[in-house]
Design a protein around this motif. Structure first.
Motif, short mmCIF file in Angstrom:
data_model
loop_
_atom_site.label_atom_id
_atom_site.label_comp_id
_atom_site.label_asym_id
_atom_site.label_seq_id
_atom_site.Cartn_x
_atom_site.Cartn_y
_atom_site.Cartn_z
N ASP A 32 0.84 -1.21 0.00
CA ASP A 32 0.00 0.00 0.00
C ASP A 32 0.87 1.25 0.00
N GLY B 37 2.35 1.79 -3.34
CA GLY B 37 1.36 2.40 -4.22
C GLY B 37 1.25 3.90 -3.99
N PHE C 203 4.19 5.67 -5.37
CA PHE C 203 4.08 5.69 -6.83
C PHE C 203 3.17 6.85 -7.25
N THR C 204 2.06 7.02 -6.52
CA THR C 204 1.13 8.12 -6.82
C THR C 204 1.82 9.47 -6.64
N MET D 100 7.51 -2.59 -9.76
CA MET D 100 7.61 -3.96 -10.28
C MET D 100 8.53 -4.81 -9.41
N MET E 265 7.57 -9.48 -3.44
CA MET E 265 6.44 -9.98 -2.64
C MET E 265 5.99 -11.35 -3.18
N ILE F 247 -1.02 -10.58 -7.32
CA ILE F 247 -0.47 -11.03 -6.03
C ILE F 247 -1.60 -11.34 -5.04
N GLY F 248 -2.55 -10.41 -4.94
CA GLY F 248 -3.67 -10.60 -4.01
C GLY F 248 -4.51 -11.82 -4.39
N ALA G 202 -13.89 -12.46 -8.41
CA ALA G 202 -13.26 -11.53 -9.35
C ALA G 202 -12.46 -10.47 -8.59
N THR H 200 -9.31 1.32 -10.14
CA THR H 200 -10.63 1.93 -10.30
C THR H 200 -11.08 1.81 -11.76
N THR H 201 -10.12 1.78 -12.67
CA THR H 201 -10.46 1.72 -14.10
C THR H 201 -10.94 0.33 -14.52
N VAL I 19 -18.33 -13.26 -5.67
CA VAL I 19 -17.58 -12.56 -4.62
C VAL I 19 -16.53 -11.68 -5.29
N GLY J 177 -13.26 -8.64 -4.77
CA GLY J 177 -12.24 -8.13 -3.86
C GLY J 177 -11.17 -7.37 -4.63
N ALA K 119 -7.92 -4.15 -3.63
CA ALA K 119 -7.76 -2.96 -2.79
C ALA K 119 -8.79 -1.84 -2.99
N PRO L 286 -12.54 -8.26 2.35
CA PRO L 286 -11.47 -7.28 2.36
C PRO L 286 -10.08 -7.88 2.24
N ASP L 287 -9.93 -9.13 2.65
CA ASP L 287 -8.60 -9.75 2.57
C ASP L 287 -8.74 -11.27 2.48
C1 B12 Z 1 2.47 -4.43 -7.12
C2 B12 Z 1 1.70 -3.45 -7.96
C3 B12 Z 1 1.85 -3.54 -9.34
C4 B12 Z 1 2.65 -4.66 -10.02
C5 B12 Z 1 1.76 -5.91 -10.12
C6 B12 Z 1 2.58 -7.20 -10.05
C7 B12 Z 1 1.72 -8.44 -10.04
N1 B12 Z 1 2.31 -9.50 -10.57
O1 B12 Z 1 0.60 -8.48 -9.55
C8 B12 Z 1 2.95 -4.00 -11.42
C9 B12 Z 1 4.27 -3.27 -11.31
C10 B12 Z 1 2.99 -4.95 -12.62
C11 B12 Z 1 1.81 -2.96 -11.52
C12 B12 Z 1 1.40 -2.42 -12.69
C13 B12 Z 1 0.50 -1.34 -12.78
N2 B12 Z 1 -0.05 -0.69 -11.74
CO1 B12 Z 1 0.00 -1.34 -9.91
N3 B12 Z 1 0.17 -1.59 -8.07
C14 B12 Z 1 0.83 -2.48 -7.37
C15 B12 Z 1 0.60 -2.19 -5.86
C16 B12 Z 1 1.82 -1.40 -5.35
C17 B12 Z 1 0.41 -3.39 -4.94
C18 B12 Z 1 -0.69 -4.37 -5.33
C19 B12 Z 1 -0.53 -5.61 -4.49
O2 B12 Z 1 -0.01 -6.62 -4.94
N4 B12 Z 1 -0.89 -5.53 -3.19
C20 B12 Z 1 -0.70 -6.62 -2.22
C21 B12 Z 1 -1.88 -7.59 -2.23
C22 B12 Z 1 -1.64 -8.72 -1.22
O3 B12 Z 1 -3.03 -6.87 -1.84
P1 B12 Z 1 -4.36 -6.85 -2.72
O4 B12 Z 1 -4.05 -7.05 -4.15
O5 B12 Z 1 -5.20 -5.70 -2.34
O6 B12 Z 1 -5.13 -8.21 -2.31
C23 B12 Z 1 -5.69 -8.46 -1.04
C24 B12 Z 1 -7.16 -8.00 -0.90
O7 B12 Z 1 -7.48 -6.87 -1.69
C25 B12 Z 1 -7.98 -9.22 -1.21
N5 B12 Z 1 -8.33 -9.53 -2.60
C26 B12 Z 1 -7.69 -9.25 -3.74
N6 B12 Z 1 -8.31 -9.79 -4.78
C27 B12 Z 1 -9.39 -10.43 -4.32
C28 B12 Z 1 -10.38 -11.17 -4.97
C29 B12 Z 1 -11.38 -11.77 -4.23
C30 B12 Z 1 -12.43 -12.56 -4.95
C31 B12 Z 1 -11.40 -11.60 -2.82
C32 B12 Z 1 -12.47 -12.23 -2.04
C33 B12 Z 1 -10.41 -10.86 -2.16
C34 B12 Z 1 -9.41 -10.29 -2.91
O8 B12 Z 1 -7.18 -10.26 -0.70
C35 B12 Z 1 -5.80 -9.98 -0.96
C36 B12 Z 1 -4.93 -10.60 0.10
O9 B12 Z 1 -5.32 -10.22 1.39
C37 B12 Z 1 -0.70 -1.33 -5.92
C38 B12 Z 1 -0.97 -0.43 -4.70
C39 B12 Z 1 -2.11 -0.93 -3.85
N7 B12 Z 1 -2.34 -0.28 -2.75
O10 B12 Z 1 -2.83 -1.84 -4.17
C40 B12 Z 1 -0.51 -0.60 -7.25
C41 B12 Z 1 -1.72 -0.04 -8.01
C42 B12 Z 1 -2.89 -1.01 -7.94
N8 B12 Z 1 -1.23 0.03 -9.40
C43 B12 Z 1 -1.63 1.08 -10.03
C44 B12 Z 1 -1.29 1.40 -11.37
C45 B12 Z 1 -1.72 2.77 -11.87
C46 B12 Z 1 -0.59 0.50 -12.18
C47 B12 Z 1 -0.22 0.70 -13.67
C48 B12 Z 1 -1.30 1.34 -14.56
C49 B12 Z 1 1.10 1.51 -13.71
C50 B12 Z 1 1.60 1.90 -15.09
N9 B12 Z 1 1.73 3.19 -15.31
O11 B12 Z 1 1.81 1.08 -15.94
C51 B12 Z 1 0.08 -0.75 -14.10
C52 B12 Z 1 -1.19 -1.44 -14.59
C53 B12 Z 1 -0.96 -2.75 -15.21
C54 B12 Z 1 -2.31 -3.41 -15.50
N10 B12 Z 1 -2.83 -3.26 -16.69
O12 B12 Z 1 -2.85 -4.03 -14.61
C55 B12 Z 1 -2.52 1.95 -9.16
C56 B12 Z 1 -3.99 1.84 -9.55
C57 B12 Z 1 -4.71 3.18 -9.50
C58 B12 Z 1 -6.12 3.06 -9.95
N11 B12 Z 1 -6.42 3.44 -11.16
O13 B12 Z 1 -6.94 2.58 -9.23
C59 B12 Z 1 -2.15 1.46 -7.71
C60 B12 Z 1 -3.29 1.59 -6.69
C61 B12 Z 1 -0.92 2.30 -7.26
C62 B12 Z 1 -1.24 3.77 -7.07
N12 B12 Z 1 -1.55 4.20 -5.88
O14 B12 Z 1 -1.20 4.51 -8.02
N13 B12 Z 1 1.32 -2.67 -10.28
#
Ligand code: B12
Length: 210
Positions: A44, A47, A50-51, A61, A67, A102-103, A144, A149-150, A174, A176, A178, A195-196
């Motif tokens: 987080d 992210g 990055f913003t 990346m 991670m 990753i999530g 899913a 947001t997009t 279901v 999920g 961030a 949420p997680d």
């Molecule tokens: C790592 C990361 C990347 C990596 C992804 C690597 C990979 N293999 O997944 C890379 C570098 C490739 C990447 C690329 C991009 N990213 Co990115 N990324 C992130 C970052 C820093 C972390 C995401 C993450 O892995 N979190 C850790 C996991 C464990 O958390 P999680 O995904 O939220 O999952 C948990 C819960 O949400 C839930 N959950 C998740 N999914 C589901 C599904 C279900 C069914 C359920 C029940 C629960 C659940 O459980 C999980 C575990 O507890 C986020 C920041 C953030 N706060 O999310 C930005 C973020 C998502 N990225 C962002 C952006 C802008 C991009 C890019 C457009 C950047 C660019 N200019 O190219 C590209 C888009 C690529 C694309 N088309 O998707 C923005 C999105 C902004 C928006 N529009 O909403 C974010 C928010 C960063 C920011 N603050 O600007 N990214």
């Protein structure tokens, strides 16, 4: 060697140190879920940096890859728990246009550990792919993930297609990821928001009992 050191390694994208520290921490008895929780907070922060343009895509990346490597180390420890009756079948993917996995992968591991059968359809999954795969797999639940947001509207699109095809009652949906919320889930007519990954197993088990 501490959880804080591991957080630092992931923050700086140091995969080797991340893997090494994660292995040492779980060997030393640290709960893998505690590690995932701490690292999710690190992501987080990444992210947010990055913003604020304090870091750029290559750094984000590298942290993401570090991670993922840590999650690989934690996988056998999350899967512990022995056998059990399968609770249900879940088709799980990240929506169209979204490559964040990753999530989703952590959710998959946790659900498998909670005795769900998972068909992982990967990232960038078209709404129709979710539905087709659910039908073929005989799924009870469609999960899913959306991290942007997009791409959140594709969660709604999938539910709308299910409704149009008269299949909405066949599956529990279901959502999920961030940026998603319980309000968004209600707005688009999903059955559940989790949420997680930690809460997902329990919430999904409850959903199938309804
Ligand atoms: C790592 C990361 C990347 C990596 C992804 C690597 C990979 N293999 O997944 C890379 C570098 C490739 C990447 C690329 C991009 N990213 Co990115 N990324 C992130 C970052 C820093 C972390 C995401 C993450 O892995 N979190 C850790 C996991 C464990 O958390 P999680 O995904 O939220 O999952 C948990 C819960 O949400 C839930 N959950 C998740 N999914 C589901 C599904 C279900 C069914 C359920 C029940 C629960 C659940 O459980 C999980 C575990 O507890 C986020 C920041 C953030 N706060 O999310 C930005 C973020 C998502 N990225 C962002 C952006 C802008 C991009 C890019 C457009 C950047 C660019 N200019 O190219 C590209 C888009 C690529 C694309 N088309 O998707 C923005 C999105 C902004 C928006 N529009 O909403 C974010 C928010 C960063 C920011 N603050 O600007 N990214």
């Amino acid at each position: 060697m501490s959880l804080q050191d591991l957080c630092k390694a992931v923050e700086t994208g140091d995969q080797d140190r991340g893997k090494d520290l994660a292995q040492k921490l779980v060997d030393g008895g640290t709960n893998p879920l505690e590690i995932i929780d701490a690292l999710t907070k690190v992501m987080d922060e990444i992210g947010e940096k990055f913003t604020r343009l304090e870091i750029f895509l290559p750094e984000m990346m590298m942290s993401g890859e570090a991670m993922s490597k840590v999650v690989e180390i934690l996988t056998p420890h999350l899967k512990k728990g022995g056998g059990g009756e399968p609770k249900g079948k879940v088709v799980l993917g990240t929506v169209k246009g979204d490559l964040h996995e990753i999530g989703k992968n952590i959710v998959k591991l946790m659900l498998q550990a909670g005795f769900f059968e998972i068909k992982d359809i990967g990232v960038d999954a078209d709404p129709m792919t979710f539905i087709k795969e659910a039908q073929e797999f005989g799924a009870d639940i469609i999960g899913a993930s959306s991290l942007m947001t997009t791409t959140m509207p594709h969660q709604k699109e999938m539910i709308d297609i299910l409704k149009d095809q008269g299949k909405r009652d066949k599956y529990k949906v279901v959502i999920g990821g961030a940026p998603t919320t319980v309000e968004w889930a209600e707005e688009i007519g999903a059955d559940l928001y989790a949420p997680d990954a930690g809460s997902a197993t329990q919430l999904l088990s409850g959903l199938l009992k309804k």
